[in-house]
Scaffold this active site. Structure first.
Site, mmCIF file in Angstrom:
data_model
loop_
_atom_site.group_PDB
_atom_site.id
_atom_site.type_symbol
_atom_site.label_atom_id
_atom_site.label_comp_id
_atom_site.label_asym_id
_atom_site.label_seq_id
_atom_site.Cartn_x
_atom_site.Cartn_y
_atom_site.Cartn_z
ATOM 1 N N LYS A 105 -20.266 -16.268 7.305
ATOM 2 C CA LYS A 105 -19.251 -15.325 7.770
ATOM 3 C C LYS A 105 -19.439 -15.111 9.260
ATOM 4 O O LYS A 105 -20.566 -15.193 9.758
ATOM 5 C CB LYS A 105 -19.396 -13.978 7.054
ATOM 6 C CG LYS A 105 -18.131 -13.164 7.025
ATOM 7 C CD LYS A 105 -17.207 -13.700 5.949
ATOM 8 C CE LYS A 105 -16.016 -12.840 5.670
ATOM 9 N NZ LYS A 105 -15.455 -13.189 4.357
ATOM 10 N N GLY A 217 -4.558 -0.960 0.748
ATOM 11 C CA GLY A 217 -4.674 -1.972 1.811
ATOM 12 C C GLY A 217 -3.426 -2.835 1.816
ATOM 13 O O GLY A 217 -2.977 -3.280 0.757
ATOM 14 N N TYR A 218 -2.830 -3.019 3.014
ATOM 15 C CA TYR A 218 -1.593 -3.818 3.064
ATOM 16 C C TYR A 218 -1.654 -4.865 4.168
ATOM 17 O O TYR A 218 -0.727 -5.051 4.940
ATOM 18 C CB TYR A 218 -0.377 -2.894 3.226
ATOM 19 C CG TYR A 218 0.828 -3.369 2.445
ATOM 20 C CD1 TYR A 218 0.731 -3.662 1.089
ATOM 21 C CD2 TYR A 218 2.068 -3.531 3.057
ATOM 22 C CE1 TYR A 218 1.825 -4.115 0.373
ATOM 23 C CE2 TYR A 218 3.183 -3.973 2.347
ATOM 24 C CZ TYR A 218 3.049 -4.262 0.999
ATOM 25 O OH TYR A 218 4.141 -4.697 0.284
ATOM 26 N N GLY A 219 -2.791 -5.562 4.232
ATOM 27 C CA GLY A 219 -2.915 -6.741 5.098
ATOM 28 C C GLY A 219 -2.469 -7.955 4.312
ATOM 29 O O GLY A 219 -1.665 -7.837 3.378
ATOM 30 N N ASN A 220 -3.002 -9.112 4.646
ATOM 31 C CA ASN A 220 -2.582 -10.352 3.968
ATOM 32 C C ASN A 220 -2.780 -10.265 2.458
ATOM 33 O O ASN A 220 -1.852 -10.510 1.684
ATOM 34 C CB ASN A 220 -3.361 -11.544 4.564
ATOM 35 C CG ASN A 220 -3.124 -12.822 3.771
ATOM 36 O OD1 ASN A 220 -3.603 -12.971 2.655
ATOM 37 N ND2 ASN A 220 -2.366 -13.745 4.334
ATOM 38 N N ALA A 221 -4.000 -9.880 2.032
ATOM 39 C CA ALA A 221 -4.292 -9.868 0.585
ATOM 40 C C ALA A 221 -3.425 -8.836 -0.136
ATOM 41 O O ALA A 221 -2.811 -9.136 -1.167
ATOM 42 C CB ALA A 221 -5.771 -9.577 0.360
ATOM 43 N N TYR A 223 -0.544 -7.340 0.772
ATOM 44 C CA TYR A 223 0.887 -7.610 0.746
ATOM 45 C C TYR A 223 1.223 -8.682 -0.295
ATOM 46 O O TYR A 223 2.127 -8.511 -1.113
ATOM 47 C CB TYR A 223 1.423 -8.038 2.125
ATOM 48 C CG TYR A 223 2.752 -8.745 1.969
ATOM 49 C CD1 TYR A 223 3.886 -8.035 1.524
ATOM 50 C CD2 TYR A 223 2.872 -10.124 2.151
ATOM 51 C CE1 TYR A 223 5.090 -8.681 1.289
ATOM 52 C CE2 TYR A 223 4.074 -10.781 1.908
ATOM 53 C CZ TYR A 223 5.182 -10.058 1.477
ATOM 54 O OH TYR A 223 6.375 -10.700 1.218
HETATM 55 N N1 GLU Z 1 -12.136 -14.809 4.383
HETATM 56 C C1 GLU Z 1 -11.822 -15.268 3.070
HETATM 57 C C2 GLU Z 1 -12.844 -14.777 2.066
HETATM 58 O O1 GLU Z 1 -13.494 -13.774 2.255
HETATM 59 C C3 GLU Z 1 -11.572 -16.770 3.025
HETATM 60 C C4 GLU Z 1 -12.729 -17.622 3.459
HETATM 61 C C5 GLU Z 1 -12.368 -19.090 3.641
HETATM 62 O O2 GLU Z 1 -11.250 -19.457 3.385
HETATM 63 O O3 GLU Z 1 -13.267 -19.824 4.044
HETATM 64 O O4 GLU Z 1 -12.985 -15.326 1.001
#
Ligand code: GLU
Length: 415
Positions: A105, A217-221, A223
């Protein structure tokens, strides 16, 4: 009240699983801490001519199963321990989905809402220059996460390619479709969660058409979870929130109108024909399914006793503290743990890597059908393990994932 430390939480979760698995002591010791940490200072020229120094990290947690993989977050409250925990969870996530990948990460302490597009581009490119030697298509492959998106991935891929002297699409995933991205990557996190909910409701007597959802939460995930809850499940979403607060309407909210309202006003709150509620109130609503889709530690020992949902589907990473986990388990609430529920994102990222490497691009139907199969397989593997060991879904997910990483370490002769 001091905030719980996510890294300590991830270590506690591992320790618990190590006991159940009778995990080799050396393996346990290696898995308690990251394999590699990169800390970088990032000098960035701002629009007014001044220089500002940002702090960034990349944590490569474990690569026994393959090159490390995981997103990059831009957030003002980012801490090294949050990134460490998120990197550990990526390791378990990739192992649980049986991807040939380890976990990593990245994070930069910044507030992207206060940066101009040029400043954001400078920051993204500077970060890649600083970690260039440590990432690559066969080493470590970043992706989007909180407050990063496909445009940022495009700048990062471009910077990496310029230094390499050739196009290296495979260095990063979550890219725009025109630049080697995969169809179906945008909604993959929400979609993967919805595929699992379709199975999880079978454990309960929930009729999808009559069921109610609350989405925090209304970001990518968040929404896409809302969009697909309506489009694929035909269920009613009665509440949605973001960092500023939430909205409620017992007759249901339209995800597209809420998105448009957020785009125009900067938040979901104060939407016409809805009642404003707090994030806390949203979590405690009497709904069938609660989907936390924002940040860590929002379900804790104080609010867990008041949670009424039958299923908590964790699209966020780390939304539930260990004390809250025990409370929810005792209450018989079916928690679909984060690194299972939100694994759709990295799974389609993996498909993107496969497409980049073979220079052959798939159709959307193929992405959806393989994703569905993999999500549902992983769900039943975890469900059956939880029944076998009589443990929570989270502990079961740990047992499966840590067991696989431990096997890889043994086979490689690391212990
Ligand atoms: N950030 C996303 C997660 O937490 C995707 C990670 C990725 O696609 O490598 O799973």
């Amino acid at each position: 009240m001091t905030k719980p430390n996510p890294f300590k939480i991830s270590q506690m979760q591992l320790d618990r699983c190590a006991k159940t698995l009778h995990l080799d002591q050396n393996i346990h010791e290696i898995l308690r801490v990251p394999m590699r940490e990169i800390h970088v200072s990032l000098p960035v020229r701002m629009d007014d001519g001044t220089m500002r120094i940002f702090q960034g990290f990349r944590i490569q947690y474990n690569d026994a199963k393959g090159p490390t993989k995981g997103g990059i977050r831009f957030h003002p409250d980012e801490t090294i321990d949050t990134v460490r925990a998120l990197a550990a969870w990526m390791t378990w996530k990739c192992a649980l989905m049986d991807l040939p990948l380890g976990g990593a990460k990245g994070g930069i302490i910044c507030n992207p809402k206060e940066l101009s597009p040029i400043e954001l581009e400078n920051l993204s490119r500077t970060y890649i220059r600083s970690i260039y030697n440590f990432i690559g298509p066969n080493k470590d492959i970043p992706a989007p996460d909180v407050y990063t998106n496909s445009q940022i991935m495009a700048w990062m891929m471009d910077e990496y390619s310029k230094i390499a002297g050739e196009n290296k699409f495979g260095v990063i995933t979550g890219k725009p479709i025109r630049l080697g991205g995969s169809v179906g990557r945008d909604d993959a996190t929400g979609r993967g969660g919805i595929y699992i909910i379709q199975e999880a409701i079978k454990e309960y007597n929930i009729d999808l058409e009559k069921s109610t959802f609350a989405i925090q939460g209304y970001g990518n995930a968040g929404y896409y979870a809302a969009h697909l809850t309506k489009a694929l499940l035909g269920s009613k979403i009665v509440a949605i929130s973001d960092s500023k607060g939430g909205i409620y309407n017992e007759n249901g909210l339209d995800p597209e109108s809420v998105l448009e309202h957020k785009r125009l006003t900067g938040s979901v709150i104060n939407m016409p024909n809805t009642e404003n509620i707090t994030n806390q109130e949203l979590l405690e609503l009497n709904v069938d399914i609660l989907i936390p889709s924002a940040l860590e530690d929002i379900i804790d020992k104080n609010n867990a006793p008041n949670i009424k949902a039958k299923i908590v589907a964790e699209l966020a990473n780390g939304p539930t503290t260990p004390e809250a986990d025990d409370i929810l388990y005792q209450k018989g609430i079916h928690v679909i743990p984060d690194f299972l529920c939100n694994a759709g994102g990295v799974t389609v990222s993996y498909f993107e890597m496969v497409q980049n490497a073979s220079i052959y691009y798939w159709e959307e139907a193929q992405v959806h059908s393989i994703l569905e199969k993999r999500m549902k397989n992983a769900y039943y593997t975890v469900l059956n393990t939880s029944k076998k060991y009589k443990v929570s879904m989270r502990e079961a997910a740990y047992i499966v994932a840590v067991g696989r990483v431990a096997d890889a370490m043994k086979l490689r002769g690391w212990v």
